[in-house]
Design an enzyme around this catalytic site. Sequence first.
Site, PDB file in Angstrom:
ATOM      1  N   GLN A  20       0.859  -1.177   0.000  1.00  0.00           N
ATOM      2  CA  GLN A  20       0.000   0.000   0.000  1.00  0.00           C
ATOM      3  C   GLN A  20       0.894   1.224   0.000  1.00  0.00           C
ATOM      4  OE1 GLN A  20      -2.705  -1.629   3.260  1.00  0.00           O
ATOM      5  NE2 GLN A  20      -4.143  -0.326   2.145  1.00  0.00           N
ATOM      6  N   SER A  21       0.421   2.317  -0.592  1.00  0.00           N
ATOM      7  CA  SER A  21       1.303   3.433  -0.933  1.00  0.00           C
ATOM      8  C   SER A  21       1.773   4.230   0.270  1.00  0.00           C
ATOM      9  CB  SER A  21       0.604   4.369  -1.933  1.00  0.00           C
ATOM     10  OG  SER A  21       0.308   3.665  -3.128  1.00  0.00           O
ATOM     11  N   THR A  22       0.935   4.404   1.281  1.00  0.00           N
ATOM     12  CA  THR A  22       1.281   5.255   2.421  1.00  0.00           C
ATOM     13  C   THR A  22       0.974   4.534   3.723  1.00  0.00           C
ATOM     14  OG1 THR A  22      -0.901   6.304   2.479  1.00  0.00           O
ATOM     15  CG2 THR A  22       0.773   7.331   1.083  1.00  0.00           C
ATOM     16  N   GLN A  25      -2.725   4.701   4.621  1.00  0.00           N
ATOM     17  CA  GLN A  25      -3.550   3.655   4.017  1.00  0.00           C
ATOM     18  C   GLN A  25      -3.428   2.346   4.786  1.00  0.00           C
ATOM     19  OE1 GLN A  25      -2.575   3.306  -0.118  1.00  0.00           O
ATOM     20  NE2 GLN A  25      -3.172   5.407  -0.618  1.00  0.00           N
ATOM     21  N   GLY A  61       3.304   0.679   2.930  1.00  0.00           N
ATOM     22  CA  GLY A  61       3.594   2.082   3.193  1.00  0.00           C
ATOM     23  C   GLY A  61       4.595   2.692   2.243  1.00  0.00           C
TER      24      GLY A  61
END
Length: 645
Positions: A20-22, A25, A61
């Site tokens: 997941q990107s961040t 999230q 992340g």
Amino acid sequence: MNSKITEQHRSRPAYIYVRQSTNAQVLHHQESTERQYALRTMALELGWSESAIRTLDRDLGMTGTEMTRREDFKTLVADVSMGQVGAVFALEVSRLARSNLDWHRLLELCALTATLVIDEDGCYDPSDFNDGLLLGLKGTMAQAELHFLHARLQGGKLNKAKKGELRFPLPVGYGYDEQGRIVPDADAEVRGAVEMVFRLFRETGSAYAVVHRFTEKGLRFPKRAYGGAWDGKIIWGRLSHSRVLGVLKNPSYAGMYVFGRYQYRREINLEGEVRKRMQAVAMPDWRVSLPQHHEGYITLEEFVKNRERLQKNRTNGEETVLSGPAREGLAFLQGLLWCGHCGHALTVRYRGNGGIYPTYQCNLLRREGLATKSCMVFRCDLLDGREASRAPDPSWVESRSQGGRPGDASRSGLSPGRVISPLLSNIMLHEVDRQWCRGDGTMSHSVVRVGYADDRVLLARTESEARPAWERLPSQLAALRLVVNQEKSRLTTVEEGFALLGFEFRKPLRRWLYMWPRKKTCQPIRDRVREVVRSFPSSASIGEVIRKLNPVLNGWCTYFRVGNSNRVFHMVDWAVLSELQLWLRRKQQRSWRSARKHWNYQFLYKRCRLYQMVGRVSHLPGLRRTPPEEDGRRAGCGKSARPVR
């Protein structure tokens, strides 16, 4: 069962890639995380065994726009390239990479090694033309999706910023009212500290002088915390040079609303990775600039004058003649000298008309307000000039190194506390070194002379070779009006040991040569640590104490780490730890037992980043003998320290 999956694929492990990107999230969108981990059930249904399924989830992340810092994606690419992966599972193929470069590289490797790509929509064989074309389109659309999202978000932010309504963290001295307008801080003490910075800069015209005024008066400067338990609260601390520059260059204090002062630039580092670096934008290129938007501490005209004054104060700007890369300077030893006081590298500054006179200096502590003057400043020609090859008049050296008149005698030699005294000693004794190396038939060539400044050692294989050299040395020094200090000089063997430049050298019988810091060299660093720690009041934070203490420890450790110093370093570390625990105990009014429990090694060295001394000599468990210390006790290199050969 899908026909594209064969026994050849099932014989190799299946990799489930979770990303997941961040971090936000990962924290708030846990349904997506659960769906990605559920791909393990899909792999079991498609025929892979439990032991043949590997989950890669260390990239949670991390953004998928680049490979940097995505360790599990690097692992995936490496294993696919070696043909060790049967299938790659992902919730959507865009989870693997949002960059066309990384995506197509992975697809090409999967095609070469017959590795399948499986997501919720289906199973794809990159070696098949139609599947490869579809995967390529999906990767292109994933990257295009990021572009559209970025354009929409940035367009909305820019439109709101043009109206002066976009909210962002404000500099100290400002806050938002109930209507969302920018107003001066309600705390009069905070406003007074900000106003004092501008007032002192008007009086002195220098950012360094502002820092020194705050330090002399014992004043603190506010800082607003963002995030965590202290979110939005004011923290008072020491004013640094960088904070002064940040205040003087911030247009918000002139009543301007600005958007676009900084922007990211993509560049390739030495490792070939693409990194983003924040870069300042010139004032005419700011995307939004609204003057008189709110009440300012200074006028716009004064803000512009402050920027011009700071630019003129620079000695490494474009207007100087010899500024720029180190290779273009006149200083011969630039980048090679280190400060013996704080342990940082000496810098080169060019002074005079147009900046044509180079000087070596170390002003880190002065720049940060931790000292009232630079550690050292001297002209480069004193060290680089060709005149160093000729021995000067001894009276000139004595008068300048000892602060006396020419011809004054001294039994203590050149003061080691003087910055320039080692240089003057080397220049003065250069003629003796030339005579020694030349040899005139009366001096044995088997005698080697080693030393620095006025600390010298003669090395010979036997006493019969050493004694003639020892007897000839006083006559050579007498020509320079110098005498040998008989109290500190003696004939000895390597088994008995000798001292040189703060080290104790000793070679026990049938053992290696050991070298470790002498006992009397450890006491000054302990005294210095005690002086630094106890100079802070109880209102200071432990972080401020450690920031001032680390350069001192780093400088001392950098010099002594070349030998068998680990055991001595451990004792010094223990003394530093005890001194900090004592300071914290007095600060918090706790008992010794409580202090050692709460402020232990893990807290100070791991969490607070206290500098820990580590020697360069590795430890070998098989070596247990240690050379005796000066007082007869066994110490110096530790029970398992590897000796210096």
